[in-house]
Design a protein around this motif. Structure first.
Motif, mmCIF file in Angstrom:
data_model
loop_
_atom_site.group_PDB
_atom_site.id
_atom_site.type_symbol
_atom_site.label_atom_id
_atom_site.label_comp_id
_atom_site.label_asym_id
_atom_site.label_seq_id
_atom_site.Cartn_x
_atom_site.Cartn_y
_atom_site.Cartn_z
ATOM 1 N N ALA A 81 63.847 67.295 -6.172
ATOM 2 C CA ALA A 81 64.860 66.958 -7.179
ATOM 3 C C ALA A 81 65.306 65.510 -6.998
ATOM 4 C CB ALA A 81 66.057 67.899 -7.053
ATOM 5 N N GLY A 82 65.443 64.822 -8.100
ATOM 6 C CA GLY A 82 65.911 63.440 -8.061
ATOM 7 C C GLY A 82 64.814 62.405 -8.103
ATOM 8 N N HIS A 83 63.570 62.818 -7.899
ATOM 9 C CA HIS A 83 62.469 61.854 -8.047
ATOM 10 C C HIS A 83 62.249 61.592 -9.535
ATOM 11 C CE1 HIS A 83 60.951 61.227 -3.998
ATOM 12 N NE2 HIS A 83 61.127 62.516 -3.749
ATOM 13 N N PRO A 84 62.428 60.347 -9.984
ATOM 14 C CA PRO A 84 62.271 60.092 -11.424
ATOM 15 C C PRO A 84 60.845 60.326 -11.909
ATOM 16 C CG PRO A 84 62.497 58.030 -10.206
ATOM 17 C CD PRO A 84 62.818 59.131 -9.246
ATOM 18 N N SER A 85 59.870 60.238 -11.012
ATOM 19 C CA SER A 85 58.479 60.434 -11.431
ATOM 20 C C SER A 85 58.178 61.879 -11.790
ATOM 21 C CB SER A 85 57.534 59.977 -10.314
ATOM 22 O OG SER A 85 57.814 60.659 -9.104
ATOM 23 N N LEU A 86 58.909 62.835 -11.229
ATOM 24 C CA LEU A 86 58.623 64.250 -11.491
ATOM 25 C C LEU A 86 59.164 64.625 -12.864
ATOM 26 C CD1 LEU A 86 57.601 67.018 -10.581
ATOM 27 C CD2 LEU A 86 59.831 67.405 -9.512
ATOM 28 N N VAL A 87 58.254 64.971 -13.784
ATOM 29 C CA VAL A 87 58.672 65.233 -15.164
ATOM 30 C C VAL A 87 58.285 66.621 -15.651
ATOM 31 C CG1 VAL A 87 58.726 62.798 -15.834
ATOM 32 C CG2 VAL A 87 56.580 64.108 -16.060
ATOM 33 N N LEU A 88 57.561 67.403 -14.835
ATOM 34 C CA LEU A 88 57.173 68.737 -15.288
ATOM 35 C C LEU A 88 56.787 69.600 -14.097
ATOM 36 C CD1 LEU A 88 56.607 70.505 -17.830
ATOM 37 C CD2 LEU A 88 54.215 69.746 -17.687
#
Length: 815
Positions: free
Chosen positions: A412-419
């Protein structure tokens, strides 16, 4: 303050007795590397051959059926700490941990971390720590026998153990069933309380960034605590009353600089610092990480074409130019941050903007996600279920829930993780792979994908969308691989049909499609000792894991290209055909933007040297496919496509600025003589495409076997080609060129000037030096045109060899 002490030194490894253990291994104790695994330790000790070479893999299957013990002695001086924990970030997989002869814990999940209170067992002075790993096969087979077998894609029991599935072999991977302490192990001394989890939920709305920070503490004493957090010069604080273990605080940042995917903007990151303090103001624990402000949503609102699958970042629809990611090595301790950075550079160099972490691998490391955040590479993370019916009975349901909660919290909180995606192909498998009769009503994972996992993501990180499967149509009422709805995989092309069949699909989003080719020649020569090397020689056959793989490669060659005369021709043509297939597919799908909103090519990388679908082979060398991807995924794409019985010029603009340029389309003979020509003015709005039908005099050749179309646009000379006949049928002139070689910084500069048309001219400098790389490939030249190839290598290269076969190749040099 809490004090972690790494326990990575002084380890040894030994096999426990068993009839399968070779005599040269039995009773032998070898030094062990931690983090690491049994295979790499035995290899370092010289006790086994390299499993990646020839067919050595076949002689090492006993490793996965053996019990192993890791052991070390460490010195400890007791302090005044309330707790001392043994913190195990990753144990692979069925492990029993003992300290000074006392069992402190048992684990059965590679994808979780574990923590054991060992303060009472520690002695002043030397302490002995041992980790016994039971055979993964014995564990998985026992659960299979207890619960009843379930279908999967391979004759291995990988769905009956929470372990990297592709350890058990795949159609691109070796069967190397590992065991070991694969992530960090440490003693963690702390007092009063510690930060157990820190979960930042980052959103942006109306120009206001918000970090909703969820904190859980573990206590050794019952007293009030304070959590203090700062980000982007904003601070907040919350009290955790005595007896309570969780708190939430919110940090609000006005007008934050937004984080964008690569190609859409910058990637500003902000330090988030969290401190836990005791009632007397002492700092007890700290956690620091970097976050980015961005919003993500998935648009699946039904429209006239079906159900879209459009990813929006900061309210901008993103056309996904993706690649699938598998573990970059079968042995994870070899995958360093520097190696990941190299792969990410290769992805960005091919104009990729999304990596899908496939569900038969691993939840990727903190290094992976930190690098993705910095690079602007979007990440789709599968939960770890792939190509099998998975049991939902205990102990698996509890293990799955625990691992999912830990991983969603960690990431959680990693901007790269989108799905987040629930699984790879399992819902599709239940529908189409003859699973239902052998399952006979037994569980197969549906409850995970449609109930448990969406609940966990919704509870722990609602800022990131969840999709139940890849592929998935969005509804139980619609076939999971329906091209008009949600995501789809296209594998009939590789398995059964010619790659031109990609044009029969106009999908909403393609999450997997791929085509095979062998690795680079230097990679083959390092890993295979066959003499002579042939497409069906023993080592080559062993490093082709796909069912009927060679037959499918040959089918593709027969449909498109002249017959190869020798292995050098076969190697070049199969690599070329892979590049052609994927470029055709990507350009076709992109030409249907915005009905289609993304493609994820199978696959970017390999985990060992193998004939596979990868663009970058197992030794890190770029195959011709990589260069084709770079063109097909360019922000501005010019392509000629069949449309309505004729041809059309399609211009795709994946930038934030309108693309305006004059364009010319010319029908030429292979000798370069014009037969027909037209000019148009391109005006392609930002993030869109334009389709321009071509007049009949351009779309219909006089002599299909002797002509081509050339479309060019703008000062940067974007070029698209269309040949009216397959290469095998084209009346190619014998290849003729002039070539010069001159020194360049760190290598050579090769200039080739065409006397005749040269189709897909490519340099393979690794044939001269394994370190050699070239900057471009697959260049088609018309008579009189020139191309410059810059080659870099660790050693000087033979200038003459650089300008002739098998190093310098084109299709029509086969004549």
């Amino acid at each position: 303050m809490s004090r972690p002490t790494l326990l990575h030194e002084g380890w040894t490894l030994r096999a426990l007795p068993g009839p399968q253990v070779p005599s040269e291994i039995a009773g032998v104790e070898v030094p062990a590397t931690v983090p690491g695994c049994v295979h790499t330790d035995l290899l370092a000790a010289g006790l086994i051959p390299d499993p990646y070479l020839d067919d050595n893999e076949n002689r090492l299957t006993w490793i996965g059926r053996t019990d192993w013990v890791y052991q070390t002695t460490f010195h400890h001086e007791p302090g005044g700490d309330d707790r001392v924990d043994l913190a195990c970030a990753g144990l692979d997989t069925v492990a029993t941990v003992t300290l000074n002869g006392v069992e402190v814990g048992h684990t059965e999940n590679q994808h979780r971390s574990y923590r054991f209170d060992v303060r009472s067992l520690l002695r002043a002075g030397d302490n002995t720590l041992a980790v016994r790993f039971d055979s993964p096969y014995r564990y998985a087979e026992a659960h299979r026998d207890r619960l009843g077998d379930r279908p999967n894609a391979y004759p291995e029991p990988f769905q009956f153990i929470r372990k990297t599935a592709c350890n058990f072999g795949w159609d691109w991977g070796p069967t190397v069933v590992t065991a070991g302490i694969w992530r960090r192990i440490a003693l963690h001394a702390w007092s009063t309380a510690r930060l157990a989890t820190v979960r930042p939920l980052v959103t942006v709305d109306g120009g206001v960034g918000r970090v909703e920070l969820h904190v859980e503490v573990e206590r050794a004493r019952d007293e009030p605590l304070t959590v203090h957090a700062t980000v982007a010069a904003v601070a907040a604080e919350v009290t955790v009353p005595a007896g309570e273990r969780a708190a939430v605080l919110t940090l609000t940042v006005d007008d934050p600089a937004l984080w964008w995917p690569a190609g859409y903007g910058e990637q500003p990151l902000h330090d988030l610092d969290v401190t836990l303090r005791a009632a007397d103001g002492r700092d007890l624990d700290t956690v620091s990480r970097r976050i980015g402000f961005r919003s993500v949503r998935l648009d699946t609102t039904p429209d006239a074409h079906g159900t879209p699958f459009t990813l929006h970042v900061n309210d901008v629809p993103i056309f996904v130019k993706g690649v699938n990611w598998i573990p970059d090595d079968a042995f994870p301790n070899r995958v360093t941050r520097a190696r990941l950075a190299q792969r990410f550079d290769q992805a960005l160099g091919a104009n990729v903007n999304l990596l899908r972490i496939w569900g038969g691998g691993r939840y990727e490391s903190d290094d992976f996600y930190e690098l993705a955040d910095e690079a602007g590479l979007l990440v789709q993370q599968d939960f770890l279920f792939a190509c099998a019916a998975y049991p939902e009975e205990e102990p698996f349901r509890t293990e799955v829930e625990a691992e999912a909660r830990e991983q969603v919290t960690r990431l959680a909180g990693h901007p790269s993780l989108v799905l987040w995606t629930g699984n790879n192909e399992n819902i599709w498998g239940w529908h189409d792979w003859d699973w239902q009769e052998p399952l006979a009503g037994r569980t197969w994972g549906r409850g995970y994908y449609l109930e448990l996992l969406p609940t966990i993501v919704g509870e722990l990180d609602p800022t990131v969308p969840y999709w139940p499967g890849s592929p998935w149509s969005g509804s139980d009422d619609i076939h999971p691989n329906d091209p008009a709805h949600g995501t789809m995989h296209i594998w009939d092309v590789w398995n059964d049909d010619d790659y031109t069949k990609y044009r029969e699909y106009v999908p909403r989003f393609v999450a997997e499609f791929g085509y095979q080719a062998p690795p680079a020649f230097a990679t083959l020569r390092r890993s295979i000792s066959d003499e002579p090397l042939a497409h069906d020689s023993p080592g080559m056959a062993h490093h082709q894991k796909a069912a009927d793989g060679d037959r499918k490669l040959q089918r593709g060659l027969d449909a498109h290209l002249p017959p190869p005369a020798d292995f050098d021709d076969w190697h070049y043509l199969t690599q070329l055909n892979q590049a052609r297939a994927i470029q055709l597919g990507v350009e076709h799908f992109r030409s249907h933007r915005p009905v289609c909103t993304g493609t994820i090519v199978w696959q970017l990388n390999d985990c060992w040297p193998v004939t596979s679908w990868a663009a970058v082979d197992g030794d890190g060398r770029r195959k011709p496919l990589w260069y084709a991807l770079r063109r097909a995924y360019a922000d501005r794409l010019l392509t000629v496509q069949p449309r309505d019985g004729g041809l059309a010029l399609v211009a795709v603009n994946e930038t934030g600025r309108a693309w305006t340029a004059p364009a010319t389309i010319t029908r030429l003979t292979l000798a370069g003589e014009p037969r027909a020509k037209t000019s148009v003015d391109l005006d392609v709005p930002a993030y869109s495409s334009v389709v321009l039908p071509l007049p009949a005099e351009l779309a219909r050749p006089d002599e299909a076997r002797r002509e081509l179309l050339v479309a060019e646009a703008g000062d940067t000379a974007e070029r698209a080609l269309w040949f009216f006949a397959e290469d095998r049928d084209v009346e190619w002139p014998a290849a003729d060129w002039d070539a010069t070689v001159e020194p360049a910084d760190g290598g050579r500069r090769v200039r080739v000037t065409a006397r005749t048309v040269l189709r897909d001219l490519t340099l393979f400098p690794d044939r001269l030096d394994p370190s050699a790389q070239v900057d471009q490939a697959l260049v088609t030249l018309l008579p009189g045109e020139s191309a410059v190839f810059t080659v870099r290598a660790d050693a000087p290269l033979d200038a003459d060899a650089l300008t002739r076969r098998p190093v310098l190749r084109c299709v029509n040099d086969l004549l």
